[in-house]
Design an enzyme around this catalytic site. Structure first.
Site, PDB file in Angstrom:
ATOM      1  N   CYS A  50      42.572  34.942  46.589  1.00  0.00           N
ATOM      2  CA  CYS A  50      42.334  34.042  47.717  1.00  0.00           C
ATOM      3  C   CYS A  50      43.260  32.839  47.677  1.00  0.00           C
ATOM      4  CB  CYS A  50      40.877  33.579  47.741  1.00  0.00           C
ATOM      5  SG  CYS A  50      40.366  32.689  46.264  1.00  0.00           S
ATOM      6  N   ASN A  51      43.910  32.570  46.539  1.00  0.00           N
ATOM      7  CA  ASN A  51      44.794  31.407  46.510  1.00  0.00           C
ATOM      8  C   ASN A  51      46.165  31.690  45.900  1.00  0.00           C
ATOM      9  OD1 ASN A  51      44.228  31.448  43.726  1.00  0.00           O
ATOM     10  ND2 ASN A  51      42.540  30.020  43.967  1.00  0.00           N
ATOM     11  N   ARG A  52      46.570  32.976  45.861  1.00  0.00           N
ATOM     12  CA  ARG A  52      47.931  33.295  45.418  1.00  0.00           C
ATOM     13  C   ARG A  52      48.338  34.690  45.884  1.00  0.00           C
ATOM     14  NH1 ARG A  52      49.194  31.856  40.761  1.00  0.00           N
ATOM     15  NH2 ARG A  52      47.261  30.781  40.309  1.00  0.00           N
ATOM     16  N   SER A 109      44.982  28.270  37.909  1.00  0.00           N
ATOM     17  CA  SER A 109      43.946  28.506  38.912  1.00  0.00           C
ATOM     18  C   SER A 109      43.579  27.224  39.640  1.00  0.00           C
ATOM     19  CB  SER A 109      42.689  29.083  38.258  1.00  0.00           C
ATOM     20  OG  SER A 109      42.931  30.374  37.750  1.00  0.00           O
ATOM     21  N   GLN A 116      37.638  34.606  36.591  1.00  0.00           N
ATOM     22  CA  GLN A 116      37.704  35.693  37.574  1.00  0.00           C
ATOM     23  C   GLN A 116      39.103  36.295  37.690  1.00  0.00           C
ATOM     24  OE1 GLN A 116      35.320  33.232  40.632  1.00  0.00           O
ATOM     25  NE2 GLN A 116      35.419  35.273  41.480  1.00  0.00           N
ATOM     26  N   GLN A 120      41.063  40.202  38.550  1.00  0.00           N
ATOM     27  CA  GLN A 120      42.050  40.392  39.609  1.00  0.00           C
ATOM     28  C   GLN A 120      43.370  40.924  39.047  1.00  0.00           C
ATOM     29  OE1 GLN A 120      41.565  36.346  40.789  1.00  0.00           O
ATOM     30  NE2 GLN A 120      40.214  36.823  42.497  1.00  0.00           N
ATOM     31  N   GLY A 192      29.165  39.718  53.034  1.00  0.00           N
ATOM     32  CA  GLY A 192      30.116  40.471  52.224  1.00  0.00           C
ATOM     33  C   GLY A 192      29.423  40.998  50.980  1.00  0.00           C
TER      34      GLY A 192
END
Length: 460
Positions: A50-52, A109, A116, A120, A192
């Site tokens: 979500c951020n990379r 992060s 987490q 990933q 979700g």
């Protein structure tokens, strides 16, 4: 090693750009396939969170590789190359290894130290293996990154420096109140049923919410998550699954909503949130002017309309606000220890890769020596046909021992030298000095690669 990574993250790009550049799972697969079809790349892996968004490749030309990988990222993200380029970062060889190891430890992060990212990275490697785009270099790299990340978490207190994005988001919603106190008795809606949503549901259950409703497009996944939440020995929270069409009705009853889907458009529009607020009874209004509805949007691109920020009675925390809050988060003292671990592991990985580079040449040299011994023993047998079996075996063994002793010291030493920076030239020197057939060396490399691929696929 000619490892190249081109990417962008919350550190290099605004959330608005990250949101537009996010890659769906099928897009990631196409990106990898196109990466291998590009001339400079022999291997490829993509790490998209979500951020990379990062594209890793083994390339034979640096500048051509940067240009090709940047173009591919732009094509598949849908953000024009000219717009995307200012936000891209590039790392090469040891710096690329250092970057991935730092990412695996949670140092890069949004919430420092969160664990987490290991899952990933594992998913990124599994995708590369499934598509056969991850060869020996990227298999070794990502496997080692997973080990480095686990080592950092087990040997240091980096976990104290950060937490999961879910926990950090809930802390922002609680706004200074202990999350367990803030969440106690609340009704939660989780939209979700993927890994992030599952983590959110489990975290809310442990925090003491009274009920969790799971909404998902695939009913089976929602039912499975409900089963996990309600099974004996679990958190013991009341949970049920609903269809996505019921989200509007559930919004009128929920106190906290966590949304993390793979949708390309908004899941909760401003109008839906406004309608839900209007549909709440006075008994459901929050006391003391506290927000009646707490929204946590962990999706990229966003699930919840940013306009909800401005609605009375609503508190919205999304990736953008989390990025701003994390910039002020304190760093733990253990971060320095993790950085030291990363530096040591990068050096060890580089040495291992350089040593592995010379192994096929050493194997080819020993194969050539064995062929010479076999040829000379055959000639001897022709010239001395009266030798008995015992004499023939003793002569053969003696010749082999002489060759092994002559080769032992130089091959051991050349492996040691090859593991040092700049040691790649020793393989070339061996091939030149002993006039080794390049095809023989290449065949050993191919055999090693096939063996490594089989072994590594079983470890993920």
């Amino acid at each position: 090693m000619s490892l190249l990574v081109v990417g962008l993250s919350h550190r290099s790009a605004p959330v608005s750009v990250l949101e537009r550049a996010s890659l769906a799972s099928d897009t990631q697969a196409k990106l990898l396939q196109d990466t291998l079809a590009a001339e400079p790349a022999a291997e490829g892996a993509v790490l998209a969170t979500c951020n990379r968004i990062e594209l890793y490749a083994d390339v034979d030309k640096f500048h051509a590789g940067v240009a090709e990988l940047s173009t591919l990222l732009a094509q598949h993200s849908g953000v024009g190359l000219e717009e995307l380029t200012p936000y891209l970062y590039v790392h090469y060889e040891d710096r690329a290894v250092h970057h991935l190891f730092s990412v695996a430890c949670g140092l890069d992060s949004m919430v420092v130290g969160e664990g987490q990212i290991l899952g990933q990275i594992k998913d990124a490697l599994a995708l590369g293996q499934d598509l056969h785009t991850a060869g020996r270099l990227l298999n070794d790299l990502f496997q080692q990154a997973l080990r480095v990340g686990k080592r950092a978490h087990s040997e240091t207190g980096i976990d104290r420096a950060g937490q999961s994005l879910v926990t950090f988001g809930l802390e922002q919603l609680a706004d200074g109140t202990d999350v367990d106190v803030w969440a106690a008795g609340k009704r939660a809606l989780v939209i979700g049923a993927g890994s992030m949503s599952s983590l959110a549901a489990a975290t809310l259950a442990r925090a003491g919410v009274s009920e969790i409703v799971i909404a998902n497009r695939t009913a089976a996944r929602a039912d499975r998550l409900v089963q996990i939440l309600t099974e004996p020995g679990g958190p013991g929270v009341a949970a049920r699954a609903v269809d996505m069409t019921a989200v509007g009705d559930e919004l009128t009853r929920a106190d906290v909503v966590v949304s993390c889907t793979g949708a390309t458009g908004l899941v909760l529009t401003a109008e839906a949130v406004e309608t839900a607020l209007a549909g709440r009874t006075s008994a459901e209004a929050a006391p003391d002017g506290a927000p009646a509805l707490a929204l946590l949007d962990l999706a990229m691109p966003r699930d919840i309309d940013a306009a909800a920020h401005r609605m009375p009675g609503v508190r919205l925390v999304d990736i953008e606000s989390l990025a701003e809050a994390s910039a002020d988060a304190p760093m733990a003292a253990d971060v320095d220890r993790v950085r030291s671990i990363v530096a040591d592991e990068v050096a060890a990985f580089g040495a291992a890769q350089r040593a592995a580079h010379i192994t096929p040449t050493v194997v080819a040299l020993r194969t050539m020596a064995a062929d010479v011994v076999a040829g000379e023993v055959a000639r001897l047998e022709g010239r001395l046909p009266d030798l008995d079996e015992r004499q023939r075996a003793e002569i053969t063994q003696t010749v082999r021992r002489v060759v092994d002793k002559l080769l032992h010291a130089p091959t051991v030493r050349v492996k040691q030298l090859a593991s040092e920076p700049g040691g790649a030239g020793y393989a070339d020197a061996l091939r030149t000095l002993f006039d080794l057939d390049p095809e023989t060396v290449a065949s050993v490399s191919r055999a090693d690669l096939n063996d490594a691929d089989v072994k590594n696929r079983g470890r993920v």
